[in-house]
Design a protein around this motif. Structure first.
Motif, mmCIF file in Angstrom:
data_model
loop_
_atom_site.group_PDB
_atom_site.id
_atom_site.type_symbol
_atom_site.label_atom_id
_atom_site.label_comp_id
_atom_site.label_asym_id
_atom_site.label_seq_id
_atom_site.Cartn_x
_atom_site.Cartn_y
_atom_site.Cartn_z
ATOM 1 N N CYS A 279 72.698 72.071 32.932
ATOM 2 C CA CYS A 279 71.911 71.178 33.782
ATOM 3 C C CYS A 279 71.839 69.781 33.182
ATOM 4 N N PRO A 280 71.991 68.728 34.007
ATOM 5 C CA PRO A 280 71.947 67.348 33.502
ATOM 6 C C PRO A 280 70.561 66.981 32.967
ATOM 7 N N VAL A 281 70.510 65.902 32.221
ATOM 8 C CA VAL A 281 69.241 65.388 31.704
ATOM 9 C C VAL A 281 68.314 65.063 32.877
ATOM 10 N N GLY A 282 67.054 65.429 32.745
ATOM 11 C CA GLY A 282 66.093 65.188 33.814
ATOM 12 C C GLY A 282 66.010 66.307 34.820
ATOM 13 N N THR A 283 66.773 67.387 34.588
ATOM 14 C CA THR A 283 66.713 68.546 35.474
ATOM 15 C C THR A 283 66.486 69.801 34.637
ATOM 16 N N ILE A 284 66.097 70.868 35.288
ATOM 17 C CA ILE A 284 65.874 72.147 34.622
ATOM 18 C C ILE A 284 66.551 73.245 35.419
ATOM 19 N N ALA A 285 66.803 74.373 34.752
ATOM 20 C CA ALA A 285 67.380 75.540 35.415
ATOM 21 C C ALA A 285 66.262 76.441 35.913
ATOM 22 N N VAL A 286 66.392 76.937 37.128
ATOM 23 C CA VAL A 286 65.434 77.901 37.676
ATOM 24 C C VAL A 286 66.208 79.102 38.193
ATOM 25 N N GLY A 287 65.550 80.243 38.187
ATOM 26 C CA GLY A 287 66.166 81.465 38.698
ATOM 27 C C GLY A 287 66.934 82.256 37.664
ATOM 28 N N GLU A 288 67.067 81.737 36.439
ATOM 29 C CA GLU A 288 67.836 82.447 35.420
ATOM 30 C C GLU A 288 67.212 83.816 35.124
ATOM 31 N N GLY A 289 68.049 84.850 35.146
ATOM 32 C CA GLY A 289 67.596 86.187 34.784
ATOM 33 C C GLY A 289 66.741 86.884 35.813
ATOM 34 N N GLN A 290 66.491 86.245 36.959
ATOM 35 C CA GLN A 290 65.665 86.876 37.989
ATOM 36 C C GLN A 290 66.541 87.698 38.938
ATOM 37 N N GLU A 291 66.092 88.899 39.225
ATOM 38 C CA GLU A 291 66.882 89.817 40.030
ATOM 39 C C GLU A 291 67.102 89.274 41.429
ATOM 40 N N GLU A 292 68.385 89.221 41.812
ATOM 41 C CA GLU A 292 68.797 88.789 43.146
ATOM 42 C C GLU A 292 68.386 87.355 43.461
ATOM 43 N N ILE A 293 68.138 86.540 42.448
ATOM 44 C CA ILE A 293 67.805 85.134 42.650
ATOM 45 C C ILE A 293 68.945 84.295 42.073
ATOM 46 N N ILE B 89 67.377 72.013 39.218
ATOM 47 C CA ILE B 89 66.527 71.197 40.089
ATOM 48 C C ILE B 89 65.945 70.061 39.265
ATOM 49 N N LEU B 90 65.447 69.041 39.945
ATOM 50 C CA LEU B 90 64.799 67.937 39.244
ATOM 51 C C LEU B 90 63.579 68.444 38.484
ATOM 52 N N GLU B 91 63.352 67.872 37.313
ATOM 53 C CA GLU B 91 62.175 68.254 36.530
ATOM 54 C C GLU B 91 60.927 67.656 37.157
ATOM 55 N N PHE B 92 59.903 68.431 37.198
ATOM 56 C CA PHE B 92 58.609 68.073 37.779
ATOM 57 C C PHE B 92 57.961 66.926 36.994
ATOM 58 N N ASP B 93 57.428 65.915 37.712
ATOM 59 C CA ASP B 93 56.707 64.802 37.083
ATOM 60 C C ASP B 93 55.226 64.931 37.436
ATOM 61 N N PRO B 94 54.427 65.565 36.572
ATOM 62 C CA PRO B 94 53.024 65.829 36.917
ATOM 63 C C PRO B 94 52.226 64.571 37.246
#
Length: 856
Positions: free
Chosen positions: A387-401, A406-411
């Motif tokens: 994943c590029p700088v400023g983004t994060i990986a989601v869904g890793e290791g989740q079954e059937e996901i 995606i862009l990193e959240f800016d609280p």
């Protein structure tokens, strides 16, 4: 899309002789049978299909045979039998034939198509925007890492070459038609189609009917039934507990409009089941429209946790009277362990019972998925490193996901809302933000009149935490397979469209729920939910420094601070909630004594005499009688304190330091004592005998049933025991005065020699006959062993106070006479005596070592 057929009857365009000759002749009989109306040529019996000869069907070349032989030799080693090797018939299980034989022409063409599909999928995930100009290069690299079996299935070269060898094919036969059986296998509840694509489809008639019990309920005209069998289902048993929290969500949409309005549900509300079949599980009945569409939408889920069954994707039931969605009796079946049928990218229940069905074939995963370590479950691919700088990986290791970047959240730049069934998933409940945390006190009033509360009086609602636009980076849900939200717990959340799952929670009437989303690490957001007595987020100001008091349970808010010796001014308020409490006439707060607060009172004064961590506890459990109590975080300070007495010559060895447990606010030490008529004497003191020196008068003595009586011996504490064993000395600091308790804490050798039970207790190892009042940390047990291999550990009854085994999870073989170090791991110890007999186990708790000697 292939159509749905009855099992193939021998209806063909060629003669019977031509039809059967296709699979038995040693050479190709040229047949030019063609029907212009159907645009088909040679027909073949299942599972054969018509194929046109090209280079894919030529017999194996010498190089290919050599490569196959080398792969077989590498796999089998010394077991390889060159004399028995036949390149066409050898069992290549576990060998990747794509690596050995490369791709056929057909597979290369399918790879091009698959790559285009994969690219479209990654674009639909928004990855083109995430990677920008680098998308094409990243995609090529990513696609090259996807296992060929995921989108090509089994290698076809060997099976095609086998057919070519059987028929002696060569380039002279190019463009001729032959019958060929593809290297694929359908589950026993599906059959290959007749279209020539060898797609596995649902037959019109149930192929397992003769092997299955009768279904107890059959849908009458105008109704449909949906069955779900859990993996925990007990055939002909009581399955009430198995299905008690399951419900079904059903709805109509433009693609599937089949249900009457009374048979549709709101998400999170669900539909009561019609019953539980003894063989096929829980079932629901649906009222159909007079002319229903060919499908209906549905999801089976747990109404408490929100966990979906069968798949995270929406499911459908087939309802058509013909075609590939044919379901003449309007009965549909789902069963754990068997995936739903995939038609045009949508998942459908099976129109036939699945009891006794086997999945068959090999497991392949979709784009963005990979097999887990079991080889049975598809989970989100590991992607974070890409994943590029400023983004994060989601869904890793989740079954059937399917994972994605995606862009990193800016609280700091986001407003979040609590959005769920309790507010029509709207933005009526904004969360406040400060110090990387989003907060909301949500006051839930009366249940809707249409709701049916559970036994505990709650109504379950689905919810998420998201911004107003449901932006992907700031729409948070549960992690599939992770912990479910619950009052009093903190769970990890994930963002990502299609990744974060709806969360569910049961709400009680007239109750305040506090939601705190912690975004200190925007890539690892957590949510904590508590039931609180007042809708406040109190902040304590101490000498001008503002400190949050976080909810800690039982109606209390607390915080821990390190203070130097001084006098401090304290105030407590939540300005947003109009809440402020303080001192009455006397402003002085005394350590370890609850101070009664008054509304809008003046500043409090606290004096501490030594540098230490201090806990500030605001108790609002009785809202109109709030109190503040200040306790040292470690009641005895930061100086090491020891049990000192006749059991250790009144010294202070490191092994006898009492250990503090923050969660229980208690100190403890385990000591071995010899049974004796004379009382042991001891105190608790620091090494200098001045910083801490606590004797009998410093404690209240425990009155628990298992507490050993303690006596006052001139200010010291006296104890007599009638058993040589291990004992737990515990100092509890939860009250105004600490409570001392001494109780036996048996430690056992637990393993295969005693069925892992509490039978072989270790006794204190008394070695000095002249000292009848001996104590220490070494324990022994003699156990009769056979010459069988035995696994074991050293543990207490609770498997937690003491649970020691091998240094690693891999386990450890113990040699007779060899001292081994133990650790708190999942690895067992193992011993296999060469001679049967009595063996002595000597365990040193201080050093966590074990020696086995014998036989005696």
């Amino acid at each position: 899309m292939s159509l749905q057929y009855k099992p193939l009857s021998l209806v063909a365009l060629a003669t019977t002789a031509v039809l059967y000759g296709c699979g038995s002749d040693d050479s190709v009989e040229k047949t030019y049978v063609y029907d212009d109306a159907t645009k088909t040529g040679l027909w073949c019996p299942l599972p054969q299909i018509v194929q046109t000869v090209d280079a894919d069907y030529y017999p194996l070349s010498a190089d290919e045979i050599a490569a196959l032989k080398a792969a077989a030799m590498a796999r089998d080693g010394a077991a390889f039998d060159a004399a028995e090797f036949n390149a066409y018939t050898y069992d290549y299980d576990g060998i990747n034939l794509f690596d050995v034989l490369g791709l056929t022409l057909a597979e290369k063409a399918r790879q091009v198509t698959a790559k285009a599909e994969a690219r479209a999928f990654k674009v639909s995930q928004g990855q083109q925007d995430i990677f920008g100009d680098g998308f094409d290069a990243w995609f090529d690299s990513w696609f090259a890492s996807v296992p060929l079996t995921d989108y090509l299935g089994k290698s076809e070269r060997l099976s095609k070459a086998s057919r070519g060898n059987e028929l002696s094919l060569s380039s002279a036969n190019n463009s001729e038609e032959i019958c060929y059986t593809p290297p694929a296998a359908c589950p026993n509840y599906l059959v290959p189609d007749e279209s020539g694509t060898f797609t596995c489809i649902t037959p019109l008639d149930n192929p397992l009917a003769e092997e299955q019990p009768t279904v107890g309920y059959m849908a009458p005209a105008g109704k449909a039934a949906i069955f779900y069998r859990s993996a925990q289902h007990i055939t002909d048993g009581d399955n009430t507990e198995v299905y008690k929290d399951l419900t079904i969500h059903t709805w109509n949409d433009p693609d599937c409009t089949a249900y009457q309005d009374e048979s549709t549900t709101d998400w999170g509300v669900g539909k009561p089941a019609a019953g539980i079949d003894p063989n096929y599980g829980m079932y629901w009945t649906m009222d159909l429209l007079d002319s229903p569409d060919q499908c209906g939408n549905m999801i089976v889920y747990n109404r408490v946790s929100g966990a979906k069954r069968i798949s995270e994707a929406d499911l459908r039931v087939p309802l058509a009277n013909s075609g590939h969605l044919a379901n003449l009796d309007k009965m549909s079946y789902l069963q754990d362990g068997i995936t739903a049928n995939n038609y045009d990218g949508r998942l459908y229940a099976n129109p036939h019972p699945l009891l006794g069905a086997a999945a068959g074939g090999s497991k392949a995963c979709g784009w963005g998925l990979e097999l887990d370590v079991t080889g049975e479950v598809c989970v989100g691919q590991a992607l974070a490193a890409q994943c590029p700088v400023g983004t994060i990986a989601v869904g890793e290791g989740q079954e059937e996901i399917a994972s994605k970047c995606i862009l990193e959240f800016d609280p700091a730049a986001t407003t979040l809302y609590l959005r769920g069934g309790f507010n029509d998933w709207g933005t009526a409940n904004p969360m406040s933000y400060a110090n990387s945390k989003f907060r909301l006190n949500f006051s839930y009033g009366s249940h809707p009149e249409s709701a049916t509360p559970a036994e505990d009086g709650t109504v379950n609602y689905g919810f998420k935490v998201a911004d107003a636009d449901w932006a992907e980076a700031s729409s948070f849900g549960a992690i599939k397979g992770g912990d479910s939200p619950a009052v009093g717990s903190e769970v990890a959340l994930t963002a990502g469209n299609g990744v974060g799952q709806d969360m569910f929670i049961g709400l009680k009437e007239d109750t305040i729920y506090q939601y705190v989303l912690n975004a200190t690490n925007p890539a690892a957001v957590t949510l904590k939910i508590n039931e609180v007595p007042l809708a406040v987020f109190p902040v304590m100001t101490i000498d001008g420094e503002m400190v949050e008091l976080e909810y800690s349970g039982a109606g209390q808010f607390s915080s821990r601070m390190t203070l130097a010796p001084d006098t401090y001014s304290i105030s407590i308020a939540d300005m947003d909630a109009g809440f402020a409490v303080g001192a009455g006439t006397d402003t002085t707060v005394v350590l370890n004594q609850p101070y009664p607060l008054v509304a809008a009172g003046s500043a409090l004064s606290l004096t501490v005499g030594q540098q230490n961590e201090y806990d500030f506890i605001l108790d609002l459990s009785t809202p109109d009688m709030p109190t503040l109590e200040v306790k040292p975080g470690k009641p005895l300070g930061n100086t090491a304190v020891f049990i000192r007495g006749s059991l250790n010559d009144w010294l202070a060895p490191a092994s006898d330091e009492i250990v503090f447990d923050d969660a229980s606010r208690s100190y403890s030490v385990i000591y071995g004592l010899e049974a004796s008529e004379n009382a042991y004497q001891f105190k608790f003191a620091s090494e200098d005998w001045s910083t801490v020196d606590m004797g009998y008068s410093a404690f209240d003595m425990s009155v628990d049933a298992d507490a050993i009586p303690l006596t006052d011996v001139g200010g010291n504490i006296g104890i007599k025991v009638d058993k040589s064993s291990s004992y737990l000395f515990k100092l509890d600091f939860n009250g105004a005065k600490p409570v001392l308790k001494v109780s036996e804490l048996p430690i056992y050798i637990r393993g295969g020699m005693n069925d892992w039970l509490e039978e072989d207790q270790l006794a204190f190892n008394a070695t000095n006959a002249a000292n009848s009042n001996e104590a220490g940390h070494v324990y022994v047990r003699t156990i009769a062993l056979t010459t069988d291999n035995v696994f074991f550990k050293v543990a207490t009854a609770d498997w937690s106070t003491v649970n020691l085994g091998a240094p690693t999870d891999d386990g450890l073989a113990v040699e007779i006479g060899q001292e081994v170090s133990l650790a708190a791991s999942n690895g067992n110890l193992a011993i296999m005596p060469s001679v049967a007999g009595d063996y002595k186990f000597s365990f040193d708790l201080t050093n966590k070592t074990l020696v086995i000697t014998g036989p005696n």
